[in-house]
Motif scaffolding. Sequence first.
Motif, PDB file in Angstrom:
ATOM      1  N   GLY A 357       0.817  -1.215   0.000  1.00  0.00           N
ATOM      2  CA  GLY A 357       0.000   0.000   0.000  1.00  0.00           C
ATOM      3  C   GLY A 357       0.844   1.255   0.000  1.00  0.00           C
ATOM      4  O   GLY A 357       0.535   2.230  -0.702  1.00  0.00           O
ATOM      5  N   VAL A 358       1.925   1.247   0.764  1.00  0.00           N
ATOM      6  CA  VAL A 358       2.815   2.410   0.834  1.00  0.00           C
ATOM      7  C   VAL A 358       3.473   2.670  -0.519  1.00  0.00           C
ATOM      8  O   VAL A 358       3.567   3.814  -0.980  1.00  0.00           O
ATOM      9  N   MET A 359       3.923   1.600  -1.179  1.00  0.00           N
ATOM     10  CA  MET A 359       4.577   1.778  -2.475  1.00  0.00           C
ATOM     11  C   MET A 359       3.589   2.227  -3.554  1.00  0.00           C
ATOM     12  O   MET A 359       3.947   3.004  -4.445  1.00  0.00           O
ATOM     13  N   LEU A 360       2.350   1.756  -3.470  1.00  0.00           N
ATOM     14  CA  LEU A 360       1.323   2.259  -4.381  1.00  0.00           C
ATOM     15  C   LEU A 360       1.045   3.728  -4.079  1.00  0.00           C
ATOM     16  O   LEU A 360       0.886   4.544  -4.993  1.00  0.00           O
ATOM     17  N   HIS A 361       0.987   4.073  -2.801  1.00  0.00           N
ATOM     18  CA  HIS A 361       0.771   5.450  -2.348  1.00  0.00           C
ATOM     19  C   HIS A 361       1.848   6.378  -2.903  1.00  0.00           C
ATOM     20  O   HIS A 361       1.561   7.497  -3.346  1.00  0.00           O
ATOM     21  N   GLU A 362       3.093   5.921  -2.892  1.00  0.00           N
ATOM     22  CA  GLU A 362       4.211   6.747  -3.355  1.00  0.00           C
ATOM     23  C   GLU A 362       4.427   6.655  -4.866  1.00  0.00           C
ATOM     24  O   GLU A 362       5.321   7.305  -5.400  1.00  0.00           O
TER      25      GLU A 362
END
Length: 457
Positions: A357-362
Amino acid sequence: MNQPQPNFYNLAWRWHFYAGLFVAPFMVMLALTGIIYLFKPQLDSLMYSSLLNVPAGHHTVPADDLLQRVKNAYPQGQVTQYLPPLNAERSAQFVVNNAGHELNVFVDPYHGDILGEQDAKQNLQAIARAIHGELMIGTVGDRLIEMAAGWGVVLVVSGLFLWWPRGQAAGILWPRLNARGRVLWRDLHAVTGFWGATLLLVMLLSGMTWTGFWGKQYAAVWNVFPAAMWNNVPTSDVEARSLNNATRQTVPWAMENTPMPMSGDHAEHMAHAGAHAGPAAPAVSLQAVQNIATERKVEPGYSITLPTTATGVFTIAVFADDPRNDATLHVDQYTGKVLADVRFEHYGTVARATEIGVMLHEGKMFGTFNQIVVLLICLMILLSAVSGVVIWWKRRPEGRFGVPPLRHDLPKWKTGVAIMLALAVIFPLVGASLVVVWLLDRLLLARLGQRTADIAP
């Protein structure tokens, strides 16, 4: 005779108004700083090409020789981190604390020449990240961002209730572009909010995992590694989160609440002698640590954090664009023994989902495509925030605040209360602020509203 179904529209609208009033400035700020940080790879290459790029050579200078040249150039500085070249055409980088400033120092890995320096906290990307994460004011800013994200969830939930179709599709699933004035702005706000609701929730929740209060509690509950992973090494009371800060990401989120190991028998001996806080004196070379990263197939882009105390360790870490390539290794500074080697497969299910989720967010997981999707989400957030402010301004009575009127003839809205209580429990800072807003609404704004003419939605 059946009683008419009570209409809670105005009540939902009132809470949507309060949420938007608080959240809108934060959403604009988060979207703008997010766009800047989203395109960090492209902007860095454009702005700092002379520091980042070098002609490919045949033989690299050993890491310890590069380190010595940096020490010679900054005799009063302390080198805290080394980032080997990402590829054959990239420079090496050292992080140096010098005269109260944290510097990124770039070095040609083939000739050892120092290419230049950059203030690690005062460059465009670092500033954007610091504003995005804590408004550049530390803990208070972090809590405000967390509260805004939580109220963003309130905004989405109440907005969906207001959006819910009531016998028409125009202005609900698509905007009435032939409309003018407040109707057009209302359609843009509602339609954008609906289509972006799920994406906004993903962005809000994935971003909240990094917050200092909710994120830390979330990690404590869901991000637990087997204790046996640390049974055979001495550990300190310092957590790996100490390696991260507002402007620099070193270890992945999944590793933040894990203990930092200590450097073997030497650490235990020094602890008994009361010298455990002394300066580091590594017997292992920096090049040897880099070789360990190569041998263990750590993805390029990793950093090596140097020990700062006699019991400290070298930490090899990569916060990979694809979380499946995450790696965090702690290496004994005296023996070169790998004390811990944690990869994506060691994460729990929730930690894996969070990292993805964090990598998609960034915008990193799927390269340019991911960047474009997140850019569109940011633009939708901007449009929704701006259109919300415009329609409020257009319907606001002159000289008045324009709070949606409060009806006193309604029964208790049990579903609404249940949703608010659930959000208050899940997000404690939102719960505390809900009480404050409710009291203000009852004691102050409701009285003022009695003198305000009803405003049609």
